[in-house]
Design a protein around this motif. Structure first.
Motif, PDB file in Angstrom:
ATOM      1  N   GLU A   1      44.609 -79.899  42.731  1.00 26.70           N
ATOM      2  CA  GLU A   1      44.193 -81.306  42.505  1.00 26.70           C
ATOM      3  C   GLU A   1      45.381 -81.460  41.356  1.00 26.70           C
ATOM      4  N   ALA A   2      45.105 -83.093  40.967  1.00 24.51           N
ATOM      5  CA  ALA A   2      45.591 -83.591  40.337  1.00 24.51           C
ATOM      6  C   ALA A   2      45.507 -83.834  39.087  1.00 24.51           C
ATOM      7  N   ALA A   3      46.765 -83.406  38.124  1.00 26.65           N
ATOM      8  CA  ALA A   3      46.947 -83.382  36.516  1.00 26.65           C
ATOM      9  C   ALA A   3      47.654 -84.311  36.336  1.00 26.65           C
ATOM     10  N   ASP A   4      48.174 -84.266  35.327  1.00 25.19           N
ATOM     11  CA  ASP A   4      48.413 -85.675  34.224  1.00 25.19           C
ATOM     12  C   ASP A   4      49.533 -84.259  33.055  1.00 25.19           C
ATOM     13  N   PRO A   5      50.465 -84.298  34.160  1.00 22.61           N
ATOM     14  CA  PRO A   5      51.348 -85.072  34.883  1.00 22.61           C
ATOM     15  C   PRO A   5      51.295 -83.551  36.422  1.00 22.61           C
ATOM     16  N   GLY A   6      51.827 -84.039  37.300  1.00 20.95           N
ATOM     17  CA  GLY A   6      51.640 -83.469  38.752  1.00 20.95           C
ATOM     18  C   GLY A   6      50.302 -83.089  39.370  1.00 20.95           C
ATOM     19  N   PHE A   7      50.583 -81.914  39.299  1.00 27.66           N
ATOM     20  CA  PHE A   7      48.971 -80.943  40.104  1.00 27.66           C
ATOM     21  C   PHE A   7      48.740 -79.693  39.536  1.00 27.66           C
ATOM     22  N   THR A   8      47.531 -79.415  39.344  1.00 25.56           N
ATOM     23  CA  THR A   8      47.881 -77.861  39.389  1.00 25.56           C
ATOM     24  C   THR A   8      46.295 -77.191  40.657  1.00 25.56           C
ATOM     25  N   VAL A   9      47.507 -75.868  40.820  1.00 22.69           N
ATOM     26  CA  VAL A   9      47.310 -75.670  42.280  1.00 22.69           C
ATOM     27  C   VAL A   9      46.585 -73.788  41.875  1.00 22.69           C
ATOM     28  N   THR A  10      45.543 -73.842  42.210  1.00 25.22           N
ATOM     29  CA  THR A  10      44.628 -71.998  42.389  1.00 25.22           C
ATOM     30  C   THR A  10      45.405 -71.161  43.200  1.00 25.22           C
TER      31      THR A  10
ATOM     32  N   ARG B   1      46.825 -69.658  38.211  1.00 24.19           N
ATOM     33  CA  ARG B   1      46.789 -71.660  38.110  1.00 24.19           C
ATOM     34  C   ARG B   1      48.153 -71.991  37.934  1.00 24.19           C
ATOM     35  N   VAL B   2      48.980 -72.826  38.413  1.00 28.69           N
ATOM     36  CA  VAL B   2      49.551 -73.388  38.202  1.00 28.69           C
ATOM     37  C   VAL B   2      50.418 -74.544  37.923  1.00 28.69           C
ATOM     38  N   ARG B   3      51.335 -74.847  37.536  1.00 35.86           N
ATOM     39  CA  ARG B   3      51.272 -76.583  37.277  1.00 35.86           C
ATOM     40  C   ARG B   3      52.799 -76.869  37.843  1.00 35.86           C
ATOM     41  N   ALA B   4      53.219 -78.215  38.626  1.00 35.94           N
ATOM     42  CA  ALA B   4      53.795 -78.118  38.516  1.00 35.94           C
ATOM     43  C   ALA B   4      53.571 -80.119  38.893  1.00 35.94           C
ATOM     44  N   LEU B   5      54.974 -79.979  38.963  1.00 35.51           N
ATOM     45  CA  LEU B   5      55.218 -81.647  39.332  1.00 35.51           C
ATOM     46  C   LEU B   5      55.077 -82.174  40.449  1.00 35.51           C
ATOM     47  N   ASN B   6      55.380 -81.420  41.892  1.00 33.38           N
ATOM     48  CA  ASN B   6      55.042 -81.666  42.717  1.00 33.38           C
ATOM     49  C   ASN B   6      54.918 -80.280  43.495  1.00 33.38           C
ATOM     50  N   VAL B   7      54.116 -80.785  44.676  1.00 34.69           N
ATOM     51  CA  VAL B   7      53.668 -80.391  45.895  1.00 34.69           C
ATOM     52  C   VAL B   7      53.626 -80.376  46.967  1.00 34.69           C
ATOM     53  N   VAL B   8      54.701 -79.600  47.772  1.00 37.27           N
ATOM     54  CA  VAL B   8      55.152 -80.026  49.364  1.00 37.27           C
ATOM     55  C   VAL B   8      53.776 -79.241  50.179  1.00 37.27           C
ATOM     56  N   ILE B   9      53.544 -79.878  51.544  1.00 37.48           N
ATOM     57  CA  ILE B   9      52.167 -79.019  51.689  1.00 37.48           C
ATOM     58  C   ILE B   9      53.595 -79.009  53.229  1.00 37.48           C
TER      59      ILE B   9
ATOM     60  N   GLN C   1      51.643 -79.870  25.796  1.00 39.85           N
ATOM     61  CA  GLN C   1      50.364 -79.711  24.918  1.00 39.85           C
ATOM     62  C   GLN C   1      50.527 -78.275  25.280  1.00 39.85           C
ATOM     63  N   THR C   2      49.496 -77.937  24.772  1.00 38.95           N
ATOM     64  CA  THR C   2      49.096 -76.088  25.109  1.00 38.95           C
ATOM     65  C   THR C   2      48.414 -76.391  26.739  1.00 38.95           C
ATOM     66  N   ASP C   3      48.296 -75.908  27.495  1.00 39.11           N
ATOM     67  CA  ASP C   3      47.218 -75.743  29.270  1.00 39.11           C
ATOM     68  C   ASP C   3      46.661 -74.459  29.412  1.00 39.11           C
ATOM     69  N   LYS C   4      45.403 -74.383  28.435  1.00 41.35           N
ATOM     70  CA  LYS C   4      44.639 -72.734  28.426  1.00 41.35           C
ATOM     71  C   LYS C   4      44.662 -72.062  29.504  1.00 41.35           C
ATOM     72  N   SER C   5      44.795 -73.027  31.332  1.00 39.88           N
ATOM     73  CA  SER C   5      43.994 -72.506  32.293  1.00 39.88           C
ATOM     74  C   SER C   5      45.325 -71.801  33.112  1.00 39.88           C
ATOM     75  N   VAL C   6      46.785 -72.094  32.169  1.00 39.69           N
ATOM     76  CA  VAL C   6      47.982 -71.487  33.602  1.00 39.69           C
ATOM     77  C   VAL C   6      47.848 -70.649  32.510  1.00 39.69           C
ATOM     78  N   ALA C   7      48.138 -69.462  33.863  1.00 40.67           N
ATOM     79  CA  ALA C   7      48.053 -68.745  33.355  1.00 40.67           C
ATOM     80  C   ALA C   7      49.104 -67.282  32.806  1.00 40.67           C
ATOM     81  N   PRO C   8      49.950 -66.359  32.416  1.00 39.71           N
ATOM     82  CA  PRO C   8      50.788 -66.343  32.106  1.00 39.71           C
ATOM     83  C   PRO C   8      51.900 -66.126  32.657  1.00 39.71           C
ATOM     84  N   GLN C   9      52.907 -66.306  32.640  1.00 34.22           N
ATOM     85  CA  GLN C   9      53.985 -65.643  33.757  1.00 34.22           C
ATOM     86  C   GLN C   9      55.005 -64.503  33.727  1.00 34.22           C
TER      87      GLN C   9
END
Length: 415
Positions: A111-120, A126-134, A407-415
Motif C-alpha cells: 500500500e502507498a505510504a508517505d513516503p514510498g510504500f508499506t509492505v506486509t 511490515r516493511v517501509r520501502a521508498l521503492n517497490v519492484v514487482i 517520525q515514529t512508525d509503530k507499524s514497522v516491526a523491529p529489524q
C-alpha cells in the motif's frame, strides 16, 4: 534518510527479481528480496522439461563477471537443450553468489505510504520501502479459455499447475494449445504413462528451426543475426533493443508483442511427438461441462464440423495474459492509480509506473517494452534500467528533497 525506510523491496526471486537485486546492490542500495529463489520454476514447471532458449539467452544478469549459465556449466554448447533442473540450480547458485540474501517469505500486501510504500509480509512484518519492484513472473497471469473456466479444478487446470505429471498415468488427458508448453506437456504426459490428445485451432503445427552454432556469412546475411529470441533482423531488434520497441506507436508495438514468436515447438521436441499422442488440429473447444466425473466437451472444426468428446482431464496450455487486476498484493487504491496500457501498467523508460517508486518487470512490462520481456533474456535490460533509476532516486532522497523529517512508525516491526 530515515533508517527505518529501506531503498527498495523486490517482490519475487525469479530471473528478473534476482537480476534486479544484483544490479541494485552493486549501486550500494539497501535492498530486500522477498521470495524463494527459482520457486516458480521448481514447483510450477513440469519435471522433465527442457528450456527452449539457448544458453546465452538463459543468463541471469549481474554487473560482476562470472555469473552466466556457462560460468556454472563451462562448455555447454549452443544447440544442447538445458534441462529444467540445471536451470533451477543455476538460478539458485546465482542467488547465492550474485545476490547473497533473499527472504523465504511472501508479500501479502503493498500500500502507498508517505513516503514510498508499506509492505506486509507473510511473517507478519511490515516493511517501509521508498521503492517497490514487482517481479512476480507469470503464474498469476495464467490464461484459461472462457469455455473451461466453469469446470472444477479436478477436471480442468492450466499447465502452470503441474510439476509432476505422473498423477495422470493411465488416464486420458486433453491438452489445449499448439505452442511449446502444449506440445511438451503432451510428450511428458505420454512419458508418464498417460494417453494425451492435443487439440488446437491451428491447422498445422509450427516448429522452430535447428540452430546454427556457426552459420555461414550467407546464412547470416539472409536469415539475420542470432539473438535471444531467435534468428532474424526484426527479432534481433526486438530482442536486443527493447527501448526501440517502446518508442514505437502503441498499435505497432502491440502487434509485435502478439505476433513475435507465436505458438511453435522446439526443433528437438518434434521427434518426441510420436504415435503416443493424438493430434486434433483445426479444432477449437466451444463448450465443456462435467459428466459422471469426466469432462464432456465439443469442438468446432475450421470447416464447421462439430465433434462431441470426453476426457478424464483438460489441461489448458494457453499461455499467459498480463492483467494488473490479478496482482492482488497491490492495494486496490494503488491499482486504481496506475495508468494502464492494455491492462498492463504503462511504464516509463526506466520501468517505473505512473505511481512514483513502483516498478514492474517481466511479463507485466511486455506491453511497454515488447516481447523480450516474456523471456529470461529480457532480464538484463530490465535490471540495468531499473537499478539505474533506483540509484538516482536514492541520490535525490539522500539530499532530503523527498523525505520528510523522521517520525515514529509503530507499524514497522523491529529489524
Amino acid at each position: 534518510m530515515d533508517d527505518s525506510l529501506i531503498d527498495t523491496l523486490i517482490v519475487g526471486a525469479g530471473p528478473y527479481g534476482l537480476s534486479i537485486a544484483a544490479h541494485a546492490r552493486a549501486h550500494g542500495l539497501n535492498v530486500r528480496v522477498i521470495g524463494t529463489p527459482m520457486d516458480f520454476w521448481q514447483r510450477h514447471m513440469p519435471a522433465g522439461m527442457l528450456l527452449k532458449s539457448e544458453p546465452f539467452a538463459s543468463n541471469l544478469s549481474s554487473p560482476s563477471p562470472g555469473s552466466s549459465f556457462t560460468d556454472l556449466h563451462p562448455g555447454w554448447p549452443m544447440g544442447r537443450p538445458i534441462p529444467l533442473g540445471s536451470f533451477v540450480s543455476y538460478g539458485q547458485w546465482f542467488a547465492e553468489h550474485a545476490v547473497r540474501g533473499t527472504e523465504d517469505a511472501q508479500v501479502e500486501h503493498v500500500e502507498a505510504a508517505d513516503p514510498g510504500f508499506t509492505v506486509t509480509l507473510s511473517t507478519g512484518e511490515r516493511v517501509r520501502a521508498l521503492n517497490v519492484v514487482i517481479a512476480i513472473g507469470v503464474r498469476q497471469f495464467a490464461h484459461v479459455p472462457d469455455q473451461l473456466r466453469s469446470l472444477p479444478p479436478e477436471l480442468a487446470t492450466h499447465s502452470v499447475d503441474h510439476h509432476d505429471l505422473s498423477r495422470f498415468a493411465d488416464r486420458e488427458v486433453t491438452v489445449v494449445g499448439a505452442g511449446q508448453s502444449a506440445l511438451e506437456t503432451a510428450v511428458l504426459l505420454a512419458d508418464a504413462g498417460a494417453r494425451p490428445t492435443v487439440v488446437s485451432r491451428k491447422e498445422q503445427l509450427a516448429w522452430n528451426a535447428v540452430p546454427e552454432p556457426d552459420p555461414s556469412w550467407a546464412s547470416r546475411a539472409l536469415r539475420g543475426p542470432q539473438s535471444g529470441l531467435g534468428r532474424g533482423w526484426r527479432t534481433w531488434l526486438w530482442s536486443e533493443y527493447p527501448a526501440t520497441t517502446r518508442a514505437l506507436p502503441d498499435r505497432t508495438r502491440q502487434k509485435i508483442v502478439k505476433n513475435t514468436l507465436g505458438p511453435a515447438g522446439s526443433w528437438w521436441l518434434r521427434d518426441r511427438l510420436d504415435h503416443r499422442i493424438t493430434l486434433r488440429l483445426g479444432e477449437r473447444v466451444v463448450e465443456a461441462d462435467e459428466n459422471n466425473g469426466r469432462v464432456r466437451f465439443s469442438t468446432v472444426t475450421s470447416r464447421g464440423g462439430i465433434h462431441l468428446c470426453q476426457t478424464d482431464h483438460i489441461i489448458a496450455a494457453t499461455g499467459y495474459v498480463p492483467d494488473v487486476d490479478k496482482v492482488t498484493i497491490l492495494d486496490p487504491q494503488l491499482r486504481r492509480r496506475l495508468r494502464l496500457r492494455h491492462r498492463s501498467p504503462a511504464l516509463s523508460r526506466h520501468f517505473e509506473s505512473s505511481v512514483p517508486g513502483l516498478y514492474f518487470a517481466g511479463l507485466a512490462a511486455a506491453a511497454s517494452f515488447g516481447p523480450v520481456m516474456r523471456f529470461v533474456h529480457g532480464s538484463s535490460f530490465a535490471a540495468q534500467r531499473i537499478a539505474d533509476s533506483l540509484a538516482r532516486r536514492r541520490t535525490s532522497t539522500s539530499s532530503g528533497a523527498a523525505i520528510p523529517p523522521k517520525q515514529t512508525d509503530k507499524s514497522v516491526a523491529p529489524q
